[in-house]
Design a protein around this motif. Structure first.
Motif, PDB file in Angstrom:
ATOM      1  N   GLU A 174       0.858  -1.184   0.000  1.00 11.73           N
ATOM      2  CA  GLU A 174       0.000   0.000   0.000  1.00 11.73           C
ATOM      3  C   GLU A 174       0.894   1.233   0.000  1.00 11.73           C
ATOM      4  N   THR A 196       4.617   7.190  -5.971  1.00  9.85           N
ATOM      5  CA  THR A 196       4.624   6.324  -7.141  1.00  9.85           C
ATOM      6  C   THR A 196       5.808   5.369  -7.029  1.00  9.85           C
ATOM      7  N   ASP A 199      -1.676  -4.432 -10.589  1.00  7.88           N
ATOM      8  CA  ASP A 199      -2.963  -4.050 -10.014  1.00  7.88           C
ATOM      9  C   ASP A 199      -3.676  -5.318  -9.534  1.00  7.88           C
ATOM     10  N   LEU A 259      -3.326   0.116 -15.974  1.00  5.61           N
ATOM     11  CA  LEU A 259      -3.654  -0.312 -14.612  1.00  5.61           C
ATOM     12  C   LEU A 259      -2.518  -0.026 -13.636  1.00  5.61           C
ATOM     13  N   ARG A 260      -1.639   0.894 -13.963  1.00  8.27           N
ATOM     14  CA  ARG A 260      -0.462   1.122 -13.126  1.00  8.27           C
ATOM     15  C   ARG A 260      -0.629   2.228 -12.099  1.00  8.27           C
ATOM     16  N   GLY A 261      -1.732   2.930 -12.075  1.00  6.80           N
ATOM     17  CA  GLY A 261      -1.814   4.115 -11.242  1.00  6.80           C
ATOM     18  C   GLY A 261      -2.388   3.930  -9.853  1.00  6.80           C
ATOM     19  N   GLY A 262      -2.750   2.714  -9.473  1.00  7.76           N
ATOM     20  CA  GLY A 262      -3.409   2.513  -8.190  1.00  7.76           C
ATOM     21  C   GLY A 262      -2.451   2.587  -7.016  1.00  7.76           C
ATOM     22  N   SER A 263      -3.013   2.805  -5.841  1.00  6.88           N
ATOM     23  CA  SER A 263      -2.204   2.933  -4.625  1.00  6.88           C
ATOM     24  C   SER A 263      -1.920   1.585  -3.970  1.00  6.88           C
ATOM     25  N   ARG A 287      -0.488  -2.107  -4.854  1.00  4.80           N
ATOM     26  CA  ARG A 287       0.210  -2.927  -5.846  1.00  4.80           C
ATOM     27  C   ARG A 287       0.501  -4.292  -5.229  1.00  4.80           C
ATOM     28  N   THR A 328     -11.247  -6.830  -2.460  1.00  4.98           N
ATOM     29  CA  THR A 328     -11.767  -6.202  -3.675  1.00  4.98           C
ATOM     30  C   THR A 328     -13.285  -6.148  -3.641  1.00  4.98           C
ATOM     31  N   GLN A 382     -14.186  -3.259  -1.531  1.00  2.00           N
ATOM     32  CA  GLN A 382     -13.959  -2.012  -2.253  1.00  2.00           C
ATOM     33  C   GLN A 382     -15.074  -1.754  -3.257  1.00  2.00           C
ATOM     34  N   TYR A 383     -15.475  -2.800  -3.980  1.00  2.00           N
ATOM     35  CA  TYR A 383     -16.547  -2.622  -4.952  1.00  2.00           C
ATOM     36  C   TYR A 383     -17.869  -2.318  -4.260  1.00  2.00           C
TER      37      TYR A 383
END
Length: 294
Positions: A22, A28, A70, A122-126, A128, A189, A192-193
């Motif tokens: 996290e 980044t 992701d 899909l690389r921008g999430g916090s 990984r 997940t 989160q959804y």
């Protein structure tokens, strides 16, 4: 939020999980994958951490992807990332006796082979995740998987030196580093959804993960209509008039408001399609009338 159906666990012959990183707000990751020395060092720490909690894991080979993804790239029908690790494990040369620690990352030129390359969009999430699996004698692997299921969610924080190693090697500020089984990741997940109002869509994703050969239908107005079958999700496209007859009360006759609601409905369809595609599910838009035949 309950963990996914036990069928997900029963489908596996190895103990499968992820190291979840996290990132701190605004951080980044500088490197998409680690070169061999750092990959091996981090993998050794992962093996130590999990083996401390799950003694059976210490008797198994650890196969570790020193590349981050992701969560949706892990939670895909057929579990392609873990399946690829299994294939690489089968091809890895054996040297000596006893369990092996096998780490895969970037090559000596810094290039990342395709199986370990995250998708650009899909690389921008916090959050990984780095996939791993423990493989070996079936009974031991099964016992390790069962113990991981009971322990990692509550007690799976990575040790401090492991988190520091990941932080330095990847060039990122890491808030938390913890171990999760793939079921734990799916449950997180799902939560989160739920918070995003995507409960109904998660049920389709879960069906694709657990029972990909069976059909799943989402038919719950005002949500878009879709059907999952044969590895594909078909989302119903409606003309404005067909959409109005199916979704709107007869008393609604304000043209401007109807137009705006139809635009929001179409945006919801695009959101559903993007989520499904992130989970590796093919999407087709199919025209139909208000009867909803797909």
């Amino acid at each position: 939020m309950q963990s996914p159906d036990a069928r997900l666990f029963q489908a596996f012959t190895q103990a499968r999980g992820v190291l979840a990183l996290e990132l701190s707000p605004g951080s980044t990751i500088a490197h998409e994958a680690l070169q061999q020395a750092d990959a091996g060092r981090l993998a050794g720490l992962v093996g130590r951490d999990v083996g401390t909690l799950v003694p059976e894991a210490s008797e198994l080979d650890l196969v570790f992807a020193a590349a981050h993804f992701d969560p949706a790239e892990v939670l895909r029908p057929g579990w392609p990332l873990h399946r690829r690790l299994d294939e690489l494990h089968q091809r890895a040369p054996k040297a000596g006796h006893g369990p092996r620690v096998i780490a895969f990352g970037a090559d000596r030129d810094g290039q990342i082979p395709q199986p370990l390359r995250a998708e650009d969009e899909l690389r921008g999430g916090s959050l990984r995740v780095l996939p791993f699996l423990f493989a070996g004698e079936a009974a031991v692997a099964g016992a390790a998987a069962e113990r991981m299921e009971t322990l990692l969610m509550d007690r799976g924080m990575a040790q401090a030196d492991t988190a520091l190693c990941a932080q330095e090697a990847f060039g990122a500020r890491i808030e938390h580093a913890r171990y999760l089984t793939v079921h734990d990741l799916a449950a997180m997940t799902a939560l989160q959804y739920h918070n995003l109002g995507l409960d109904a869509l998660w049920r389709v994703v879960e069906a694709a993960l657990l029972t990909p050969d069976r059909e799943a239908v989402l038919d719950a107005a005002p949500e878009p209509l879709l059907r999952y079958a044969d590895g594909e999700a078909r989302i119903a496209l409606f003309s404005p008039d067909a959409w109005r007859r199916r979704y709107m009360p007869e008393s609604e006759d304000d043209a401007t408001r109807l137009e705006r609601r139809f635009e929001l409905f179409q945006a919801r369809q695009r959101q559903f399609a993007a989520v499904l595609q992130a989970h590796g599910i093919d999407v087709t838009f199919a025209h139909c009338d208000e009867a909803g035949e797909l």
